[in-house]
Design a protein around this motif. Structure first.
Motif, PDB file in Angstrom:
ATOM      1  N   LEU C 279      25.432  -0.192  33.979  1.00 43.94           N
ATOM      2  CA  LEU C 279      25.618   1.038  33.206  1.00 43.94           C
ATOM      3  C   LEU C 279      24.490   1.206  32.197  1.00 43.94           C
ATOM      4  O   LEU C 279      23.945   2.304  32.020  1.00 43.94           O
ATOM      5  N   VAL C 280      24.134   0.123  31.522  1.00 45.33           N
ATOM      6  CA  VAL C 280      23.055   0.199  30.539  1.00 45.33           C
ATOM      7  C   VAL C 280      21.763   0.651  31.218  1.00 45.33           C
ATOM      8  O   VAL C 280      21.049   1.522  30.719  1.00 45.33           O
ATOM      9  N   SER C 283      22.018   4.332  32.111  1.00 45.25           N
ATOM     10  CA  SER C 283      22.187   5.256  30.987  1.00 45.25           C
ATOM     11  C   SER C 283      20.920   5.496  30.194  1.00 45.25           C
ATOM     12  O   SER C 283      20.901   6.378  29.342  1.00 45.25           O
ATOM     13  N   ARG C 284      19.912   4.693  30.431  1.00 45.69           N
ATOM     14  CA  ARG C 284      18.743   4.825  29.567  1.00 45.69           C
ATOM     15  C   ARG C 284      18.146   6.226  29.610  1.00 45.69           C
ATOM     16  O   ARG C 284      17.582   6.704  28.652  1.00 45.69           O
ATOM     17  N   ASP C 285      18.289   6.876  30.751  1.00 40.78           N
ATOM     18  CA  ASP C 285      17.771   8.231  30.884  1.00 40.78           C
ATOM     19  C   ASP C 285      18.787   9.207  30.289  1.00 40.78           C
ATOM     20  O   ASP C 285      19.706   9.658  30.951  1.00 40.78           O
ATOM     21  N   LYS C 286      18.610   9.533  29.016  1.00 41.76           N
ATOM     22  CA  LYS C 286      19.647  10.257  28.276  1.00 41.76           C
ATOM     23  C   LYS C 286      19.981  11.612  28.877  1.00 41.76           C
ATOM     24  O   LYS C 286      21.138  11.983  28.985  1.00 41.76           O
TER      25      LYS C 286
END
Lengths: 367, 358, 305
Positions: C279-280, C283-286
């Motif tokens: 998930l991290v 998710s980095r691509d906001k």
């Protein structure tokens, strides 16, 4: 729009300008009356005397001093966690992992207690409590870090971290932290008296933890109602865009919410193992971290509300045990009844924020 | 006004009901049971509740039994035990290891109440402990497995690394190796007593790794169902589970608390109750074997012979020489494991794969 | 080692998660957060099991499981959509209620054995080596789980009704202004969520382990909830998440079976750790996440606001 009347044929809700003080008191009373009626139906169907069942559920548990102290003991972790969660939820920070933070608090604080088991000093207890709070705050900080640094949704990370914390405690108690004199059974040594919270009422288990709970309610109240931080939390929760323009840093509030709610859950955890338990066990929580989520909302995210909601939840648990003992009501019925009680409490909450109007009146006014 | 008097009436009637409840509870002896799981778990707690029903059946009107199920180990259990003691229960059975310290704490405050704690090791004047020598049954199961297995591999679905479970694993392998020295055990820990899906998955993993005998120390029949489905053999746990695996169940190790509960309750009623620490097995009937099924007659005979030998004391499952995993002799030839080693068992015998967390 | 049975095991372990997560995806896309998945699954499980035992019909059992899931979901829908009760708390209350009610109904079915559902063998196809076994040798619910997640993905991205659903979840005030009935859309979405959770529960008690025992979901409802978040509210990623979780759960059991020197608690942690890590990374691509997360999730809708 046209379909709404199919579901709400008779009435329409109108937002109140202000929260109604009258209904703040009346709505739970209505909910309780409805619960009593449904309780009468459920218990009659189970073949039990409904009045006796309700009595054993709600009144008998608190007819003795010991019963009252037990209620407070059971409510204490819920209050401590619930207040912390309420602060975060106000800012729309979704910490679902208080169970894990509670467990980490128990691990850190309990580890400190085991480490100091041979030290006879009154400094042991503060040290143990501090580490408990740090443990919970640390476990809460992880989702905050992932959220602010990597944008990872905190619902998932905090929930998954709960499972990890619980398994880690299981590892410690089944392995390195086993009581060396305990035949390899999964329990730590009993904590020394210097690591235990002092008992307040003789022959009971009511301890200093409950005092902490009251203090936390007061501090939480002040924080939310009186401080700049509280103001920011509320604005972010209600109007994120406005908060953005006002220059409030959302990431700061995420950190704050998670460390406060994590720290309080950690305090609840260590207060449980240094209080009524007195040692580390493979599992130290019967789900307080999850129940406290209900408690936070039932208390309308207000610390005083959380206090009352915790007492109601605690009573429903103790009442359920009592009903099993006194009238042989199965535990399943207790869960069922608890669910119904919560449904009514949550549904009646609508009366606080909305006014019921007959739909014909509304449509007449509008047209 | 009218509403007020209505409430008063309800309150008064409630008090009346409560008082009348106290009134007629004297003739019978109240017996309390505290369970760690739901009686619907079909495993550990279910068997204890069968024991409770046996007490009701045997003693009839002389007793009234009460149980509280799904009691969490920790502060809740102490409150429940105390509540039972405070409401006139004269004998209280607490049926999980985690209830040990809470039971002792409450017992101190209620010296006239007799407490019976299952699987613990701490006694006091009014706290007795009892447990079953389930490893005896596991040894027999091992003997059967050693005869039946073609791959020489046993798959063991285990819950938590506690002495009770480790003892079972070792006894099973000692039994298997007594008839086939090539037998080995692979263990998968599922870290739960109760998750049918995961227990079943663990059994599948073990079968995929070549095990053709599945046994489990968790609560549900799921591993046995998997054995049935995959065409391998297995054993029932706690109850006879033949219904769930008519073609796969070789036998089952049954927990039978019935006669112990009846006896101890009787003793409490007639005043002969004393604190003790007992560990009962096949001989006393606390451990029973389900019928030996799905195996050739010679294996049935061997299993029966083993059972008889354990029952009459001529065979002890933990008889030397026993080697641990490193090959070191831990029980010398001609001796049997002492009770301290049995109680706190924390090593694998030779032939178990993997290692125990220290 | 033969990989084929391992893959089959993974499919079995992932299916209940995928079924429940598919329903919750629709619910959340409409702007409603229902934390009662665990309770709805349990209700589905006992309803399906009880029906299967009483009637012997697999079809009736599946329908009973699904519709009773939908039925308890409608309690949630009425409370949160009409009485505007808090969704998070009501969902948790629904779980408490579901655990209790299922245990009560199930008390008559403890220790009852049931034949597993017949597999839906496609003639000829399931005899194709390996692929035939993987693709064409399952019970009907496995196919349904694939079909439904595909259908839901298509529904959300390609249909007009899906667009309305997303609009309602994105901004209920604008959707309301456009003349859509927020309550109706959300009501249907919640019911669908219950229906799918009920199916997930049916899979547990009919196929996965054909038996009934209290609390047999053992936390799978929570995992399904987390998987919707994990999948960033996109059907394909939700399915990926369900299979990632299922795969690691099964593989760690295998690794244990080989006799590894790591405490089993750490092995059991692996699926949870893996979902966090992945998930991290995702998710980095906001920007991409924000476009998918329904903005109104958890917020009650009231027209006069």
């Amino acid at each position: 729009m046209s379909l709404i009347p199919q579901f709400i044929p008779k009435f329409v809700l109108e937002t109140r300008v202000e929260v109604s003080n009258k209904w703040v008191i009346l709505s739970p009373i209505i909910a309780i009356i409805l619960t009593l009626f449904s309780g009468i139906i459920i218990f009659s169907l189970m073949g039990k005397d409904p009045l006796l069942a309700l009595y054993t559920f709600f009144i008998q548990p608190v007819t003795t001093l010991f019963g009252v102290t037990e209620l407070l003991v059971k409510a204490t972790p819920l209050v401590l966690i619930g207040v912390g969660l309420a602060i975060g939820f106000k800012a729309n920070v979704w910490n679902i992992g208080a169970e894990g933070q509670f467990t980490m608090g128990a691990i850190f604080g309990g580890g400190a207690a085991l480490l100091c088991n041979n030290i006879e000093s009154y400094l042991v207890l503060p040290f143990v409590l501090l580490l408990g709070i740090l443990g919970g705050a640390f476990w809460g900080a992880i989702p905050a870090f992932f959220k602010t640094r990597f944008n990872a949704n905190e619902i998932l990370t905090s929930l998954m971290l709960s499972y990890i914390a619980v398994l880690f405690l299981s590892y410690l108690v089944h392995g390195p932290w086993r009581d060396p004199g305990g035949f390899n059974f999964p329990e730590s040594q009993l904590f020394s008296d210097y690591a235990m919270l002092p008992v307040l009422v003789e022959n009971s288990r009511l301890n200093l933890g409950s005092v902490f709970a009251i203090l936390v309610v007061l501090l939480g109240w002040i924080l939310i109602a009186r401080s700049i931080i509280g103001f920011q939390l509320r604005v972010v929760g209600l109007a994120p865009a406005a908060a953005h323009y006002a220059g409030f840093k959302h990431s700061g509030l995420v950190w704050l919410s998670f460390t406060i709610s994590g720290g309080l859950a950690g305090l609840a955890g260590i207060a449980e193992v240094s209080g009524p338990i007195g040692q580390l066990l493979p599992s130290v929580s019967p789900g307080y971290g999850f129940t406290a989520i209900i408690v936070a909302f039932l208390g309308r995210l207000h610390p005083v509300g959380v206090l009352f909601a915790s007492l109601v939840m605690a009573l429903s648990y103790i009442g359920g045990e009592n009903a099993q003992i006194e009238i042989g009501l199965p535990a399943a019925v207790t869960g069922l009844f608890q669910g119904v009680l919560l449904f009514f409490l949550l549904a009646c909450d609508v009366l606080v924020r909305y006014r019921i109007k007959s739909s014909s009146f509304i449509s007449g006014k509008r047209s | 006004m009218r509403i007020k008097s209505f409430y008063r009436e309800i309150l008064l009637s409630l008090i009346a009901i409560a008082l009348s409840g106290v009134g007629f509870a004297n003739a019978e002896t109240k017996v309390g049971f505290v369970y760690v799981g739901p009686i619907g778990d079909h495993g550990w707690t279910y068997r204890h509740d069968v024991g409770r029903l046996a007490v009701e059946k045997a003693l009839g009107a002389k007793v009234k039994t009460t149980f509280v199920e799904s009691v969490k180990e920790g502060p809740d259990s102490e409150r429940v035990i105390r509540q039972l003691a405070a409401t006139g229960h004269k004998v209280i059975f607490t049926t999980s290891f985690g209830f040990m310290n809470p039971t002792l704490k409450v017992a101190k405050k209620f010296p006239d109440v007799k407490f019976e704690h299952a699987t613990g090791y701490k006694q006091s004047k009014n706290v007795a402990t009892f447990s079953g020598r389930f490893y005896e049954g596991r040894y027999i199961a091992g003997v059967i497995a050693g005869k039946i297995s073609k791959t020489n591999k046993i798959g063991y679905v285990a819950s938590f690394p506690i002495p009770e479970v480790v003892r079972g694993i070792n006894a099973f392998l000692l039994g298997a190796r007594s008839v086939n020295p090539d037998m080995s055990i692979n263990v998968v820990w599922v870290n739960t007593w109760y998750d049918p899906g995961k227990e079943g998955d663990a059994a599948k993993a073990l079968i995929d790794q070549g095990a053709d005998i599945i046994t489990q120390h968790t609560d549900s029949p799921a591993p046995l169902q998997v054995a049935e489905n995959r065409g391998v053999k297995g054993f029932g746990q706690a109850s006879d589970m033949i219904k769930f695996a008519p073609k796969a169940q070789l036998s089952a190790i049954i927990d039978d608390w019935d006669s112990y509960y009846v006896e101890r309750t009787k003793a409490a009623i007639d005043g002969s109750w004393n604190s003790q620490d007992v560990w009962l097995g096949l001989k006393e009937g606390m451990v029973k074997m389900a019928p030996y099924t799905n195996m050739p007659n010679d294996v049935v005979a061997l299993a029966q012979k083993t059972e008889d030998a354990i029952r009459d004391g001529s065979l002890h499952p933990f008889s030397g020489p026993i080697k641990d995993q490193s090959g070191k002799i831990v029980v010398e030839a001609g001796k049997v494991a002492d009770s301290g080693m049995l109680l706190g068992m924390n090593f694998y015998v030779e032939g178990v794969q993997g290692s125990l967390p220290k | 080692m033969d990989l084929l049975p391992v893959i089959l095991t993974i499919i079995t372990a992932s299916t209940p998660l995928l079924l429940a997560a598919t329903g919750e995806l629709i619910t959340e896309k409409s702007g409603v957060l229902n934390l009662g998945v665990e309770g709805m699954m349990l209700i589905g499980a006992i309803a399906a099991f009880a029906t299967a035992v009483s009637t012997g019909s697999a079809l009736l059992a599946i329908l009973a499981g699904a519709f009773s899931g939908a039925l308890v979901a409608s309690i949630f829908a009425v409370l949160t959509l009409i009485f505007l009760a808090n969704q998070v708390a009501t969902g948790l209350a629904l779980t408490i209620f579901g655990v209790g009610l299922s245990a009560l109904i199930g008390s008559n079915f403890v220790g009852v054995a049931l034949e597993p559902l017949p597999k839906l063998n496609v003639d000829g196809l399931s005899t194709i080596p390996i692929l035939g076994k993987i693709l064409f040798n399952h019970d009907v619910l496995v196919y349904l789980s694939f079909g439904m997640i595909f259908l839901v993905g298509w529904f959300l991205s390609k249909t007009r009704a899906g667009l309305i659903l997303r609009a309602v979840g994105e901004s209920h005030d604008s959707a309301h202004a456009l003349g859509y009935s927020i309550i109706t859309v959300r009501y249907l979405a919640v019911i669908f969520g219950g229906f799918m959770s009920g199916l997930g529960g049916s899979y547990l008690s009919l196929v996965y382990t054909p038996l009934w025992a209290e609390n047999m979901t053992a936390g799978r409802g929570w995992i399904a909830l987390a998987l919707v978040v994990f999948g960033t509210w996109r059907a394909g990623r939700v399915a990926f998440g369900a299979y990632l979780f299922g795969t690691i759960t099964i593989l760690q059991l295998h690794v244990q079976g080989w006799g590894i020197n790591i405490a089993s608690q750490f092995m059991t942690m692996l699926p949870y750790i893996a979902t966090i890590v992945v998930l991290v990374l995702i998710s980095r691509d906001k920007g991409r996440i924000r476009m998918n997360a329904p903005q109104c999730i958890g917020k009650p809708f009231h027209p006069s606001k």
